[in-house]
Design an enzyme around this catalytic site. Structure first.
Site, short mmCIF file in Angstrom:
data_model
loop_
_atom_site.label_atom_id
_atom_site.label_comp_id
_atom_site.label_asym_id
_atom_site.label_seq_id
_atom_site.Cartn_x
_atom_site.Cartn_y
_atom_site.Cartn_z
N THR A 204 0.82 -1.22 0.00
CA THR A 204 0.00 0.00 0.00
C THR A 204 0.86 1.27 0.00
OG1 THR A 204 -0.08 -0.07 2.41
CG2 THR A 204 -1.94 -1.09 1.24
N GLY A 206 2.08 4.50 -1.03
CA GLY A 206 1.64 5.53 -1.98
C GLY A 206 0.14 5.59 -2.23
N THR A 207 -0.65 4.91 -1.42
CA THR A 207 -2.12 4.96 -1.65
C THR A 207 -2.65 6.38 -1.47
OG1 THR A 207 -2.40 4.23 0.64
CG2 THR A 207 -2.75 2.57 -1.07
N GLY A 208 -2.16 7.08 -0.43
CA GLY A 208 -2.65 8.43 -0.15
C GLY A 208 -2.28 9.39 -1.27
N CYS A 209 -1.04 9.31 -1.74
CA CYS A 209 -0.58 10.19 -2.83
C CYS A 209 -1.40 9.93 -4.08
CB CYS A 209 0.90 9.92 -3.16
SG CYS A 209 1.98 10.13 -1.76
N1 LIG Z 1 -6.34 -2.46 1.95
C1 LIG Z 1 -7.10 -1.58 1.32
N2 LIG Z 1 -8.20 -1.97 0.64
C2 LIG Z 1 -8.96 -1.08 -0.03
N3 LIG Z 1 -8.73 0.25 -0.05
C3 LIG Z 1 -7.67 0.72 0.63
C4 LIG Z 1 -6.79 -0.16 1.35
N4 LIG Z 1 -5.80 0.59 1.91
C5 LIG Z 1 -6.05 1.87 1.55
N5 LIG Z 1 -7.18 1.96 0.79
C6 LIG Z 1 -7.75 3.17 0.20
O1 LIG Z 1 -6.67 3.94 -0.30
C7 LIG Z 1 -6.92 5.33 -0.13
C8 LIG Z 1 -5.80 5.95 0.68
O2 LIG Z 1 -6.06 5.70 2.05
P1 LIG Z 1 -5.00 5.55 3.20
O3 LIG Z 1 -5.76 5.68 4.47
O4 LIG Z 1 -4.19 4.31 2.97
O5 LIG Z 1 -4.10 6.82 2.94
P2 LIG Z 1 -2.68 7.20 3.52
O6 LIG Z 1 -2.45 6.54 4.83
O7 LIG Z 1 -2.61 8.68 3.46
O8 LIG Z 1 -1.72 6.60 2.45
P3 LIG Z 1 -0.09 6.48 2.53
O9 LIG Z 1 0.12 5.09 3.04
O10 LIG Z 1 0.32 6.67 1.13
O11 LIG Z 1 0.40 7.55 3.47
C9 LIG Z 1 -8.30 5.42 0.54
O12 LIG Z 1 -9.30 5.57 -0.46
C10 LIG Z 1 -8.44 4.09 1.23
O13 LIG Z 1 -9.76 3.73 1.48
C1 LIG Z 2 7.73 11.82 -0.87
C2 LIG Z 2 6.64 11.14 -0.13
N1 LIG Z 2 5.44 11.76 -0.04
C3 LIG Z 2 4.43 11.15 0.63
C4 LIG Z 2 4.60 9.90 1.20
C5 LIG Z 2 3.45 9.28 1.95
O1 LIG Z 2 3.23 7.99 1.67
C6 LIG Z 2 5.87 9.29 1.06
N2 LIG Z 2 6.13 8.07 1.58
N3 LIG Z 2 6.85 9.93 0.38
#
Ligand SMILES: Nc1ncnc2c1ncn2[C@@H]1O[C@H](COP(=O)(O)OP(=O)(O)OP(=O)(O)O)[C@@H](O)[C@H]1O
Ligand SMILES: Cc1ncc(CO)c(N)n1
Length: 260
Positions: A204, A206-209
């Protein structure tokens, strides 16, 4: 072609930050541009170094973009320091772009800090007020609202609390919930859930980005906020389901699943 700018940090391993954003923007058939706030030396196992960009150079990059190819939407991710937040806010006030998605990035998936503690207030007071939508994950939402979030009911309470000082759209992401992956949109007092089945995939990074740059691309394409989030949720779900498994830690998403 619609133009989308990402203002974020570089992830040399290509899974998060600028690299994830540009892949996402391209997959949405938009033209991607980048203002780099910091270089990170990181991979799927962790963050091993950060070099923030100088304030003047962030401003220089923003001037180059805005005076030539004005973006239809912007995603802002890792902003690194107080001084860089001030610089970005100053330039946004000068150029007044529309459709600003702020992903209040504080900590990487691997647990490393990507924003100094003293910069959080500046993010809240200077940058967030300029945005159209903010996309905190559960931990970031806890910092913004001041209490712990464990359940979907807590997510609603948190959104209401954040909305006391912010009148844009609030998307609290449920990626770190235990049973599901439901995201909550709180828009001017109304609640909208984007329900997501939890996909069993530990990759997972980069999911948030990816989600925030997909929302920016959809806004650039003219979709309203709800459509933009629905489409972006669908995109991220597909990229997770496509089950890429590379690297020794929490691996990146598969952005190629939709590309011909
Ligand atoms: N295991 C999963 N199954 C389905 N959807 C997911 C899963 N993990 C994350 N998501 C979805 O991915 C998107 C990003 O959510 P997440 O809460 O992971 O963000 P984040 O923590 O900011 O990401 P990062 O890990 O990049 O910092 C949301 O739409 C979330 O619902
Ligand atoms: C550069 C960068 N931006 C955002 C995130 C958050 O996942 C990361 N791991 N790296």
């Amino acid at each position: 072609m619609k133009k989308v700018l990402t203002i974020a940090g570089s992830d040399c391993s290509g899974g998060a930050g600028i690299q994830a954003d540009l892949k996402t923007i391209t997959a949405h058939k938009c033209y991607g541009m980048s203002v780099i706030t910091a270089l990170t030396a990181q991979n799927t196992t962790g963050v091993y170094g950060i070099e923030a960009c100088s304030v003047d150079f962030v401003k220089n990059q923003m001037d180059c973009v805005f005076t030539d190819i004005f973006p239809d939407a912007i995603k802002i991710g890792m902003v690194a320091s107080i001084e860089i937040i001030e610089a970005i806010s100053e330039k946004l006030k000068e150029y007044k772009p529309k459709n600003i998605v702020v992903d209040p990035v504080m900590v990487a998936t691997s647990g490393s800090k990507l924003l100094n503690d003293d910069a959080i207030n500046m993010l809240l007071n200077e940058l967030i007020p300029l945005s159209t939508v903010i996309t905190p994950n559960l931990f970031e939402a806890e910092i913004l609202c001041g209490f712990k979030i464990k359940t979907t009911e807590d997510m609603v309470k948190a959104a209401r609390k954040i909305a006391e000082n912010y009148d844009g759209h609030i998307l609290i992401k449920g990626g770190h919930l235990e049973d599901n992956a439901n995201d909550l949109l709180f828009s001017k007092g109304t609640i909208h859930w984007f329900e997501g089945e939890r996909i069993i995939n530990s990759n997972t990074h980069g999911t948030g980005c990816t989600l925030s740059s997909a929302i920016a691309s959809n806004l650039a394409l003219g979709h309203n906020i709800e459509e933009s989030i629905r489409n972006s949720k669908e995109y991220i779900t597909g990229a997770l389901r496509a089950n890429l498994d590379i690297g020794k830690g929490s691996g990146p998403l598969n952005h190629c699943y939709k590309i011909v």
